[in-house]
Structures are given as structure tokens and as C-alpha cells.
Design an enzyme around this catalytic site. Structure first.
Site, mmCIF file in Angstrom:
data_model
loop_
_atom_site.group_PDB
_atom_site.id
_atom_site.type_symbol
_atom_site.label_atom_id
_atom_site.label_comp_id
_atom_site.label_asym_id
_atom_site.label_seq_id
_atom_site.Cartn_x
_atom_site.Cartn_y
_atom_site.Cartn_z
ATOM 1 N N GLY A 10 0.667 25.271 -38.310
ATOM 2 C CA GLY A 10 0.894 25.909 -39.615
ATOM 3 C C GLY A 10 1.909 25.130 -40.428
ATOM 4 N N ALA A 11 1.708 23.809 -40.488
ATOM 5 C CA ALA A 11 2.676 22.970 -41.215
ATOM 6 C C ALA A 11 2.146 22.574 -42.588
ATOM 7 C CB ALA A 11 3.019 21.737 -40.385
ATOM 8 N N GLY A 14 5.426 26.262 -46.442
ATOM 9 C CA GLY A 14 6.570 27.046 -45.994
ATOM 10 C C GLY A 14 7.443 26.384 -44.934
ATOM 11 N N ILE A 15 7.839 27.203 -43.958
ATOM 12 C CA ILE A 15 8.809 26.785 -42.948
ATOM 13 C C ILE A 15 8.229 25.652 -42.080
ATOM 14 C CG2 ILE A 15 10.100 27.592 -40.921
ATOM 15 C CD1 ILE A 15 9.936 30.461 -42.268
ATOM 16 N N GLY A 16 6.942 25.737 -41.782
ATOM 17 C CA GLY A 16 6.311 24.725 -40.927
ATOM 18 C C GLY A 16 6.307 23.347 -41.572
ATOM 19 N N SER A 139 10.485 36.668 -35.343
ATOM 20 C CA SER A 139 11.115 37.268 -36.523
ATOM 21 C C SER A 139 12.014 38.429 -36.114
ATOM 22 C CB SER A 139 10.040 37.788 -37.484
ATOM 23 O OG SER A 139 10.624 38.577 -38.491
ATOM 24 N N TYR A 164 2.669 43.444 -38.084
ATOM 25 C CA TYR A 164 3.400 42.170 -38.146
ATOM 26 C C TYR A 164 4.585 42.188 -37.177
ATOM 27 C CZ TYR A 164 6.117 38.252 -39.937
ATOM 28 O OH TYR A 164 6.837 37.078 -40.023
HETATM 29 N N1 LIG Z 1 9.155 33.781 -44.521
HETATM 30 C C1 LIG Z 1 9.923 34.580 -43.800
HETATM 31 O O1 LIG Z 1 10.796 35.299 -44.316
HETATM 32 C C2 LIG Z 1 9.752 34.654 -42.305
HETATM 33 C C3 LIG Z 1 10.658 35.454 -41.576
HETATM 34 C C4 LIG Z 1 10.526 35.527 -40.210
HETATM 35 C C5 LIG Z 1 9.536 34.804 -39.570
HETATM 36 N N2 LIG Z 1 8.663 34.033 -40.289
HETATM 37 C C6 LIG Z 1 7.624 33.294 -39.557
HETATM 38 O O2 LIG Z 1 7.662 31.945 -39.953
HETATM 39 C C7 LIG Z 1 6.380 31.349 -39.713
HETATM 40 C C8 LIG Z 1 5.972 30.537 -40.919
HETATM 41 O O3 LIG Z 1 5.776 31.422 -42.005
HETATM 42 P P1 LIG Z 1 6.143 31.057 -43.521
HETATM 43 O O4 LIG Z 1 7.052 32.101 -44.010
HETATM 44 O O5 LIG Z 1 6.517 29.639 -43.638
HETATM 45 O O6 LIG Z 1 4.737 31.348 -44.224
HETATM 46 P P2 LIG Z 1 3.655 30.375 -44.882
HETATM 47 O O7 LIG Z 1 4.252 29.489 -45.891
HETATM 48 O O8 LIG Z 1 2.521 31.260 -45.278
HETATM 49 O O9 LIG Z 1 3.223 29.456 -43.661
HETATM 50 C C9 LIG Z 1 2.432 29.937 -42.634
HETATM 51 C C10 LIG Z 1 1.666 28.786 -42.036
HETATM 52 O O10 LIG Z 1 0.735 29.316 -41.075
HETATM 53 C C11 LIG Z 1 -0.590 28.930 -41.484
HETATM 54 N N3 LIG Z 1 -1.581 29.940 -41.145
HETATM 55 C C12 LIG Z 1 -1.717 31.185 -41.653
HETATM 56 N N4 LIG Z 1 -2.799 31.774 -41.119
HETATM 57 C C13 LIG Z 1 -3.358 30.881 -40.295
HETATM 58 C C14 LIG Z 1 -4.517 30.881 -39.482
HETATM 59 N N5 LIG Z 1 -5.374 31.911 -39.434
HETATM 60 N N6 LIG Z 1 -4.785 29.783 -38.752
HETATM 61 C C15 LIG Z 1 -3.979 28.699 -38.812
HETATM 62 N N7 LIG Z 1 -2.884 28.618 -39.566
HETATM 63 C C16 LIG Z 1 -2.594 29.712 -40.306
HETATM 64 C C17 LIG Z 1 -0.502 28.756 -42.984
HETATM 65 O O11 LIG Z 1 -1.588 27.971 -43.433
HETATM 66 P P3 LIG Z 1 -1.982 27.927 -45.008
HETATM 67 O O12 LIG Z 1 -1.065 26.909 -45.638
HETATM 68 O O13 LIG Z 1 -3.404 27.487 -44.954
HETATM 69 O O14 LIG Z 1 -1.787 29.307 -45.552
HETATM 70 C C18 LIG Z 1 0.829 28.046 -43.086
HETATM 71 O O15 LIG Z 1 0.707 26.686 -42.747
HETATM 72 C C19 LIG Z 1 5.437 32.503 -39.376
HETATM 73 O O16 LIG Z 1 5.227 32.554 -37.983
HETATM 74 C C20 LIG Z 1 6.203 33.727 -39.832
HETATM 75 O O17 LIG Z 1 5.849 34.894 -39.109
HETATM 76 C C21 LIG Z 1 8.752 33.951 -41.650
#
Ligand SMILES: NC(=O)c1ccc[n+]([C@@H]2O[C@H](COP(=O)([O-])OP(=O)(O)OC[C@H]3O[C@@H](n4cnc5c(N)ncnc54)[C@H](OP(=O)(O)O)[C@@H]3O)[C@@H](O)[C@H]2O)c1
Length: 284
Positions: A10-11, A14-16, A139, A164
Site C-alpha cells: 500500500g505504498a 499516504g503513509i506507505g 492503529s 476498522y
Molecule cells: N491515516 C491515519 O490517521 C491512520 C491512523 C492509524 C493507522 N493508519 C493505518 O495506516 C495505513 C496506511 O493508511 P493511510 O492513512 O496512509 O491511507 P491511504 O493513503 O489510503 O493508504 C492506504 C494504502 O493502502 C492501499 N490499499 C487500500 N485498499 C487496498 C486493497 N484492497 N488492496 C491493496 N492495497 C490497498 C491504498 O491503495 P490506493 O492508493 O490504491 O488507495 C494505499 O496505498 C493503514 O493500514 C491504516 O489503517 C492510518
């Protein structure tokens, strides 16, 4: 000296993506997974802007599909002989109940079962390494979670925030159980809360109102993606983190996770459920 190799799921945003960029800056060679080739190519370009040739390649993996994950791990096993760090970062939140082709509720499938299958298939490569690391992005939402083994893969009553939070509790239960199973095997497994981070996770699969609520909340309360990625980067790369195993971090500080996450019966039950749902006969 050969560069260390990091594989980040998931890079593509966002964070990835930020984790990949920051690890490239720290001289890691980077492989990523994404579910869309255009977004994956664009992510590799951003990684290569930091250090040309740091972005080694991408693999298409939809974590909502077992078939897609298995195809990706086969491609990875065919083309990479060595991985130092696996960052299980891909994650999603779903506003309404959606099911995968295999009949699993998608939040649980993408956030927990996906990394469960993915990690299993890559353990042989990780274990050939002198000191590999697995970093699971969980999280603080997990503190509010309960997890009912008989209901979690297809909940009778679906609530997006509960689903979630439960999937993120599953990330922590998985981390603790996997680290125990890998005791003495030269590999560490840790998990983290990145903080509330300004990403679009709450906008992608939710309705307009929930998406708006997330945008307001994240913009007021959230930290930047650079700050959000810092815990993953710390656990993936720092010398200090080499000592840690089977732990939960809030950003880069060790923290106690919820009482439920330390429940050994629940860890075992979730592990067996994962094996049953994925047909993995013996994980380790
Ligand atoms: N943001 C926060 O406040 C927060 C807080 C706590 C934990 N987290 C965790 O941090 C991690 C990254 O999240 P983020 O906030 O950076 O969100 P994000 O920007 O939406 O990134 C999520 C990544 O996962 C990918 N993804 C989503 N659904 C998928 C699927 N079905 N198959 C493969 N890849 C998929 C997305 O791909 P696409 O680019 O194609 O959408 C994206 O690369 C997650 O595990 C989330 O639970 C986030």
C-alpha cells in the site's frame, strides 16, 4: 556493500508512500505493492526522485482478493531473493458492509487476512536473512475494539468504525502471535500506531458525509504524512529498533496496547481462524 531491501504494501499513497520515500533516502532499495499500475508507477517515480534507481519495482496486489495476493507473492518470490524489511501498511476503511469474492467482510479481509496471507508467503525469503524485520501498521483505534471470532469475518451487524477498530486489533494480535512463533529465528515483528495522519483513508470507500467528517477531523487533529511515516521508518531502519520484538509503538515510543490484545486465547483463536479462512494448513 549491498543496499538493504524494503518491501512496503500500500505504498501508492499516504503513509506507505512516505515510508517508501523516507527509506529510499536512507539508502534502502524499495519494492512496493499497489492495486493500480498507474498509481504504482507514479509512486516509483516519486521514490526515484529521492534517489535515482531506489525504486526497484512494484507488484500488483489487491488485498481484498486471495487470488491477487497469491499471484503477487508468487511474482515476488520469483523475482526477489532477499528482503530485509516487510512493512505491512496497506489498509482501508469501508463505510458499508462489502464482501470479498471469498465471502469475507472487506475491512477484515484487507486489513488483517491480506497481511496474514502475504506475510506467510514471504516468510521463507525473510527467514534467509541475517536479521529481518516485519512492521505492521495498526492503529490506536484498536483500544475501542472487541473481536468476536464467530462474527468477525462476516458480522451480523456492521458498523464501519467498529469493523476498522477490530481489524486493527487483529493486526496487533497477529503481531504478538507471529513474534512468539518466530522466537529465536532472527526476525522481529512489531506494530505501531502512526498517529492521526492527514491522508485520504477515510474518503476512499465511505459515503460523502463520512468522508467529509474524516477530512475535517484529519485536518484539525492530524499530523503530516512525514510525521505519520516516522514510526514505520523508525521500526524498519533504526539501530535502536533492532532490540524490539513483539511490541506495540505509539509513533516511535513503546506503549501498552489494549488488555484484549495480550489475551493469548484470542491470539490463538484469531490465528486458527486465519488458517481456516485461507486454507493455510500450517503457517509455521
Ligand atoms: N491515516 C491515519 O490517521 C491512520 C491512523 C492509524 C493507522 N493508519 C493505518 O495506516 C495505513 C496506511 O493508511 P493511510 O492513512 O496512509 O491511507 P491511504 O493513503 O489510503 O493508504 C492506504 C494504502 O493502502 C492501499 N490499499 C487500500 N485498499 C487496498 C486493497 N484492497 N488492496 C491493496 N492495497 C490497498 C491504498 O491503495 P490506493 O492508493 O490504491 O488507495 C494505499 O496505498 C493503514 O493500514 C491504516 O489503517 C492510518
Amino acid at each position: 556493500m549491498n543496499s538493504k531491501v524494503a518491501l512496503i504494501t500500500g505504498a501508492t499513497s499516504g503513509i506507505g508512500l512516505q515510508t517508501a520515500v523516507d527509506l529510499a533516502r536512507l539508502s534502502f532499495d524499495i519494492y512496493i505493492t499497489g492495486r493500480d499500475s498507474k498509481r504504482a508507477e507514479s509512486a516509483l517515480e516519486q521514490i526515484n526522485q529521492v534517489r535515482s534507481d531506489a525504486g526497484k519495482g512494484y507488484f500488483i496486489a489487491d488485498f481484498a482478493s486471495r487470488k491477487s495476493i497469491e499471484q503477487a507473492t508468487q511474482n515476488i518470490n520469483d523475482s526477489i531473493s532477499h528482503i530485509d524489511v516487510l512493512v505491512n501498511n496497506a489498509g482501508a476503511a469501508f463505510g458499508k458492509k462489502e464482501m470479498t469474492e471469498e465471502g469475507i467482510e472487506k475491512t477484515f479481509a484487507v486489513n488483517h487476512l491480506g497481511p496474514f496471507i502475504f506475510t506467510h508467503a514471504l516468510l521463507p525469503i525473510l527467514l534467509t536473512n541475517a536479521k529481518a524485520r516485519i512492521v505492521n501498521v495498526a492503529s490506536a483505534a484498536h483500544y475501542a475494539a472487541n473481536l468476536r471470532i464467530d462474527d468477525v469475518s462476516n458480522p451480523v451487524r456492521y458498523h464501519p468504525l467498529k469493523a476498522y477498530a477490530t481489524s486493527k486489533l487483529a493486526n496487533i494480535l497477529f503481531t504478538y502471535k507471529l513474534s512468539q512463533k518466530l522466537q529465536g529465528r532472527n526476525i522481529s515483528v512489531n506494530c505501531l500506531h502512526p498517529g492521526v495522519v492527514k491522508t485520504r483513508i477515510g474518503n476512499k470507500h465511505t459515503g460523502i458525509l463520512s468522508g467529509l467528517a474524516w477530512s475535517v477531523f484529519a485536518n484539525f487533529k492530524g499530523v503530516s504524512v512525514e510525521q505519520g511515516a516516522s514510526a514505520s521508518v523508525f521500526l524498519a531502519s533504526s539501530k535502536r529498533a533492532v532490540e524490539y520484538n513483539g511490541m506495540y509503538f505509539h509513533r516511535s515510543e513503546p506503549r501498552k496496547s489494549s488488555a484484549l490484545s495480550y489475551n493469548a486465547d484470542l491470539q490463538n483463536a484469531l490465528w486458527h481462524l486465519g488458517e481456516d479462512l485461507t486454507d493455510i494448513k500450517q503457517y509455521l
